[in-house]
Design a protein around this motif. Sequence first.
Motif, PDB file in Angstrom:
ATOM      1  N   TRP A 216      25.545 -76.698  22.564  1.00 27.50           N
ATOM      2  CA  TRP A 216      24.052 -77.042  22.584  1.00 27.50           C
ATOM      3  C   TRP A 216      23.692 -77.570  23.736  1.00 27.50           C
ATOM      4  O   TRP A 216      22.839 -77.742  24.020  1.00 27.50           O
ATOM      5  CB  TRP A 216      24.079 -77.986  21.209  1.00 27.50           C
ATOM      6  N   ALA A 219      23.001 -75.031  25.678  1.00 31.82           N
ATOM      7  CA  ALA A 219      22.045 -74.184  25.295  1.00 31.82           C
ATOM      8  C   ALA A 219      20.969 -74.593  25.221  1.00 31.82           C
ATOM      9  O   ALA A 219      19.738 -73.196  25.320  1.00 31.82           O
ATOM     10  CB  ALA A 219      22.715 -73.677  23.552  1.00 31.82           C
ATOM     11  N   ALA A 220      20.686 -75.772  25.400  1.00 33.83           N
ATOM     12  CA  ALA A 220      19.287 -75.832  25.516  1.00 33.83           C
ATOM     13  C   ALA A 220      18.482 -75.850  26.391  1.00 33.83           C
ATOM     14  O   ALA A 220      16.977 -75.555  26.683  1.00 33.83           O
ATOM     15  CB  ALA A 220      19.238 -77.474  24.898  1.00 33.83           C
TER      16      ALA A 220
ATOM     17  N   SER B  36      24.514 -81.642  17.965  1.00 34.62           N
ATOM     18  CA  SER B  36      24.479 -80.185  18.379  1.00 34.62           C
ATOM     19  C   SER B  36      22.925 -80.938  18.540  1.00 34.62           C
ATOM     20  O   SER B  36      22.057 -80.647  19.502  1.00 34.62           O
ATOM     21  CB  SER B  36      24.259 -79.691  17.109  1.00 34.62           C
ATOM     22  N   ALA B  40      21.016 -81.077  22.114  1.00 30.25           N
ATOM     23  CA  ALA B  40      20.306 -80.070  22.296  1.00 30.25           C
ATOM     24  C   ALA B  40      18.985 -81.272  22.977  1.00 30.25           C
ATOM     25  O   ALA B  40      18.330 -80.733  24.396  1.00 30.25           O
ATOM     26  CB  ALA B  40      20.570 -78.769  21.430  1.00 30.25           C
TER      27      ALA B  40
END
Lengths: 520, 110
Positions: A216, A219-220, B36, B40
């Motif tokens: 993640w 992915a961010a 998570s 992020a």
Amino acid sequence: MKEGLRQSMALLHTWTGLLLGWLLFAMFATGTSAYFQDEITRWMQPEITGSADPVASAEGAVRFLQRTAPDAVSWYISPPNSRSATTQVYWQPGDGKKPARRGETSAVLDQSGKEVSTRETRGGFFLYRFHFDLHYMPVIWARYLVGVAAMFMLVAILSGIITHKKIFTDFFMLRFGKGQRSWLDAHNVTAVIALPFHLMITFTGLVTLAVLYMPWGIAANYAQTSTYQEAVFGKTEEVARSGQPAPLAALGPVMQSASAHWGGKRVGYLRVTNPGDTTAMISVTRAPEGAIGSRGEEVTFNGVTGKPVGQSMAKGAALATESVMIGLHAGRFAEYGLRWLYFLSGLGGTIMVGSGLVLWTVKRRTKLPDPSRPHFGFRLVEKLNIATIAGFPAGIAAYFLANRLLPLDLAERADHEINSLFLTWLAVFVWALVRPSARAWPEMLGLVAVLFAAVPLVNAFTTARGLPASLLAGDWLFVSFDLVMLALAAGFAKGAHKATRKRVEAPRTTRRKPQEAMTA
Amino acid sequence: MAKSAANIGGNRRGIGRWNVAARIIAAIPANYLVTSLAAACLARLLAHGLSVNPAEASVTATLLSFAIFATIALFAFGLRSVTRLWLWLTVTAAICGGILWLSLSMGERL
């Protein structure tokens, strides 16, 4: 309140350590052996002797590949390093053909570029891959499972540290006799002495597969993982062949030029794309032993002229940290002194996990309502402990023995070696289920000792490189391997002896108890 | 096994099975979600707030995520009050999720 915290941390330590402890034991054992995977492979290929020159070997490999796969998309060549004597090559076949089997697009070569004639084995590489890919299951599931186990390990270590002082003063010293104390001592000594190693190896282990476990963060910032990979590793565009043949540049000068680029450090491996074509490129990657960071620098050369055309970007702090963490985990940079320290620390970790598993039963046995008839959970843990702590090492010994004893021309010999490991493990598990635990422990630990002791003996009878011969020849790799086998045999024999003694003592104490009760 | 864990916990600290279940859910699935989001969020903040190279920002967040996960797992069993534990997790998830949502709506991903 502090007491409450220590107690809940002790609880956390106990259960995170137990639930995946058996898997962690196998991971620690194979991970430890992987520090010597090249040496194990050399022991398992006793036909190969001596050493080879990397440049001559790379040029030999090119001759082999030009004969075997002239139209390949790319060739990968790992010339021999300071720890191996053979060249590994594999290739990606041209026109989109997928190989049916692993062996069809790879080969092990000698310095002249001829395929070496050695027994078929996956050697130390199998133990290394089992460490995170396990076996008989899809690799992706294995890696998730291994990651969960590693996170349990990290939490177990941290909660163990928080509990630590309490463990010493309260839980054990006052409650238990000497028999159980020795398990606690084994657990504490191996845990505390190599504590920085355990913390480092567990955290960096998670980092090796971080992108799989925690995608993640990437992915961010990136809609597609490939964009991130291109930003980090550079673009690996596939250039179509021009169709005009051109001879490949000589690899010797290319390797020397790359080496000079890294201040004389050795070449790890080479990738040749579109060989034999005017669009050919040669990428040369630095040997992992050259620096701690695992992501070796790369220099790219024009495949026809042999002139350098580019090199990998310098890394920023975070990427450099990641690279060093993975490098620390794999230990590929380590010279032999440090390599042995890695090995011993890993062995300490294996003992820490194993003794922790045994402690779970030791701590609970005296609290059972009826110790002669423990409940299902207790019996399950006890049986799994025997199956793992004796069974897995027995399997590894069987893997080495199978390497020497299976017929050399056996079809799919390498697979049979691996099956020997798991069949032996299964056999010990069945034995543990069938026999009473108190008997199964010394019997199976004794079996492991016998199997490990048999390895150097069988080696001496089936090859010309037995312990006396290797001692005389100064073949330290073979000498060390045989001595480690004997040391492991001695360790397990001692364990078997202790387990036997405890069994003899056990009835005596139960007999004494009623008398004491009467006199009191 | 969780059952016997609850029993042991119950014997020592007078906490029940549901208490342990709530902590396990907090320590594993909820923890993964919060970690998570935090990873992020951190990757976005570093890349867009502090103009760190996005690859560097992402890797920094990824490396830290394992430490964050382990810390939350410890707190899931270390905090005395389960209510407070879930409150903390919810607030953290909301803050990280909010920042992430804002940041993603302001700037596209690469």
